[in-house]
Scaffold this motif. Structure first.
Motif, short mmCIF file in Angstrom:
data_model
loop_
_atom_site.label_atom_id
_atom_site.label_comp_id
_atom_site.label_asym_id
_atom_site.label_seq_id
_atom_site.Cartn_x
_atom_site.Cartn_y
_atom_site.Cartn_z
N LEU A 38 -0.20 9.45 1.18
CA LEU A 38 0.89 8.84 1.77
C LEU A 38 0.37 7.25 2.08
O LEU A 38 -0.69 7.10 2.96
CB LEU A 38 1.41 9.20 2.94
CG LEU A 38 2.68 8.78 3.51
CD1 LEU A 38 3.82 9.14 2.69
CD2 LEU A 38 3.05 9.31 4.97
N LYS A 39 0.68 6.24 1.25
CA LYS A 39 -0.02 4.89 1.24
C LYS A 39 1.07 3.80 1.68
O LYS A 39 2.16 3.84 1.04
CB LYS A 39 -0.73 4.61 0.00
CG LYS A 39 -1.35 3.34 0.19
CD LYS A 39 -2.47 3.02 -0.97
CE LYS A 39 -3.23 1.75 -0.90
NZ LYS A 39 -3.99 1.53 -2.07
N ILE A 40 0.69 3.13 2.69
CA ILE A 40 1.68 2.04 2.98
C ILE A 40 1.81 1.14 1.85
O ILE A 40 0.92 0.70 1.30
CB ILE A 40 1.41 1.50 4.49
CG1 ILE A 40 2.43 0.51 4.92
CG2 ILE A 40 0.03 0.49 4.18
CD1 ILE A 40 2.04 0.04 6.50
N ILE B 9 2.47 -7.31 6.12
CA ILE B 9 1.58 -6.50 5.16
C ILE B 9 2.24 -6.63 3.79
O ILE B 9 3.21 -6.00 3.62
CB ILE B 9 1.41 -5.01 5.65
CG1 ILE B 9 0.78 -5.06 7.20
CG2 ILE B 9 0.41 -4.44 4.64
CD1 ILE B 9 0.33 -3.66 7.50
N ASN B 10 1.44 -6.88 2.85
CA ASN B 10 1.47 -6.81 1.36
C ASN B 10 0.50 -6.10 0.71
O ASN B 10 -0.35 -6.82 0.40
CB ASN B 10 2.11 -8.00 0.94
CG ASN B 10 2.82 -7.87 -0.61
OD1 ASN B 10 2.85 -6.96 -1.02
ND2 ASN B 10 3.20 -9.24 -0.91
N GLU B 11 0.40 -4.94 0.54
CA GLU B 11 -0.33 -3.99 0.05
C GLU B 11 -0.56 -4.39 -1.51
O GLU B 11 0.14 -5.14 -2.11
CB GLU B 11 -0.37 -2.62 0.10
CG GLU B 11 -0.34 -2.25 1.41
CD GLU B 11 -1.86 -2.55 2.05
OE1 GLU B 11 -1.69 -3.34 3.31
OE2 GLU B 11 -2.73 -2.30 1.39
N THR B 12 -1.34 -4.01 -2.23
CA THR B 12 -1.78 -4.22 -3.57
C THR B 12 -0.78 -3.49 -4.53
O THR B 12 -1.24 -2.52 -5.24
CB THR B 12 -3.17 -3.94 -3.77
OG1 THR B 12 -3.51 -2.53 -3.49
CG2 THR B 12 -4.29 -4.87 -3.27
N VAL B 13 0.16 -4.01 -4.36
CA VAL B 13 1.57 -3.17 -5.17
C VAL B 13 2.01 -4.17 -6.14
O VAL B 13 1.96 -5.22 -6.03
CB VAL B 13 2.59 -2.66 -4.03
CG1 VAL B 13 2.10 -1.63 -3.44
CG2 VAL B 13 3.30 -3.70 -3.62
N PRO B 14 2.34 -3.66 -7.20
CA PRO B 14 3.10 -4.71 -8.19
C PRO B 14 4.05 -5.59 -7.71
O PRO B 14 4.83 -5.02 -6.88
CB PRO B 14 3.39 -3.68 -9.39
CG PRO B 14 2.57 -2.43 -9.22
CD PRO B 14 2.38 -2.30 -7.63
N TYR C 170 -3.58 -4.17 8.26
CA TYR C 170 -4.39 -3.04 7.92
C TYR C 170 -3.72 -2.07 6.87
O TYR C 170 -2.55 -2.08 6.79
CB TYR C 170 -4.75 -2.03 9.27
CG TYR C 170 -5.48 -2.90 10.09
CD1 TYR C 170 -4.70 -3.57 11.11
CD2 TYR C 170 -6.86 -2.85 10.17
CE1 TYR C 170 -5.42 -4.20 12.20
CE2 TYR C 170 -7.46 -3.54 11.23
CZ TYR C 170 -7.01 -4.18 12.00
OH TYR C 170 -7.63 -4.81 13.20
N GLN C 171 -4.58 -1.46 5.81
CA GLN C 171 -4.27 -0.72 5.07
C GLN C 171 -3.95 0.92 5.57
O GLN C 171 -5.07 1.55 5.97
CB GLN C 171 -5.21 -0.57 3.83
CG GLN C 171 -5.35 -1.74 3.02
CD GLN C 171 -6.21 -1.52 2.11
OE1 GLN C 171 -6.63 -0.51 1.75
NE2 GLN C 171 -6.41 -2.51 1.17
#
Lengths: 110, 112
Positions: free
Chosen positions: A43-45, A56-61, B98-99
């Motif tokens: 489960l990844k944010i 937060i802007n994770e490494t998503v496309p 944070y991740q």
């Protein structure tokens, strides 16, 4: 009343289509997250919104884009769907360390 | 990012106490330890949260040693309805850059 709701619960679509998943919370929280749970159950944010601002802007496309019309809503738009996007997507409303999750949306891309 | 390690699965009989341990060797000073429960086809549900020593609520207890490099979730007298996946999450409170990634969790199966 359901604290965090998502629609639809199931979404089946073809590759290349554009789709949206809606999330609403009635808890009055300022922060909401989107998570992706893949077939391996990690489960990844993906995104976080605090007071309508992305923090937060994770490494998503960049095919994925969150949209927050107001504090109670955080919708997820996905363009040009790919097979690898198949997963369960959860939104969560956050107060401090405690997260309140929605029921999830199972997305299947064929 | 504090990576966590938990057993993949555990079995227990009804009525027994279950202890699930989570390792988090690189926990940061401002990180809290939070446990969630997830039933099939549902989102995770908050169980308990702690920073150090022992925390108890109506559902579970959380034991955290002085070095905080691990934590143990204790479920007293489990029932069939406690069959679920339990996740340990280590992160600072509130939103931040944070991740947040839940590990694979521990699948608890309660046997009649």
């Amino acid at each position: 009343d359901t604290a965090v709701s998502q629609t639809p619960k199931y979404l089946v679509t073809q590759m290349g289509n554009d789709k949206s998943i809606k999330c609403e919370q009635n808890l009055g929280h300022d922060t909401m997250y989107w998570y992706k749970q893949d077939s391996k159950k990690f489960l990844k944010i993906m995104f976080s919104y605090n007071n309508k601002e992305l923090i937060i802007n994770e490494t998503v496309p960049n095919r994925f884009s969150p949209k927050s019309p107001d504090k109670a809503h955080l919708n997820l738009h996905i363009n040009s769907l790919e097979l690898g996007d198949s997963a369960v997507y959860f939104c969560a409303s956050v107060r401090g360390y405690e997260q309140y999750f929605g029921p999830g949306t199972r997305l299947t891309v064929t | 990012l504090a990576k966590t390690t938990q057993p993949i699965s555990m079995d227990s009989y009804e009525g027994q106490e279950v202890n699930i341990t989570c390792s988090h060797n690189n926990i940061a000073t401002n990180d809290y330890i939070t446990w969630y429960q997830q039933f099939p086809s549902q989102g995770p549900r908050f169980i308990i949260q702690g920073y150090k020593t022992k925390v108890t609520n109506e559902v579970a207890s959380l034991f955290i040693p002085a070095d905080r490099k691990s934590s143990t979730l204790s479920l007293p007298r489990v029932s069939l309805s406690d069959t679920a996946v339990y996740y340990c999450l280590v992160a600072p409170p509130g939103a931040g850059s944070y991740q947040l990634t839940f590990g694979k969790g521990t699948k608890l199966s309660v046997i009649p």
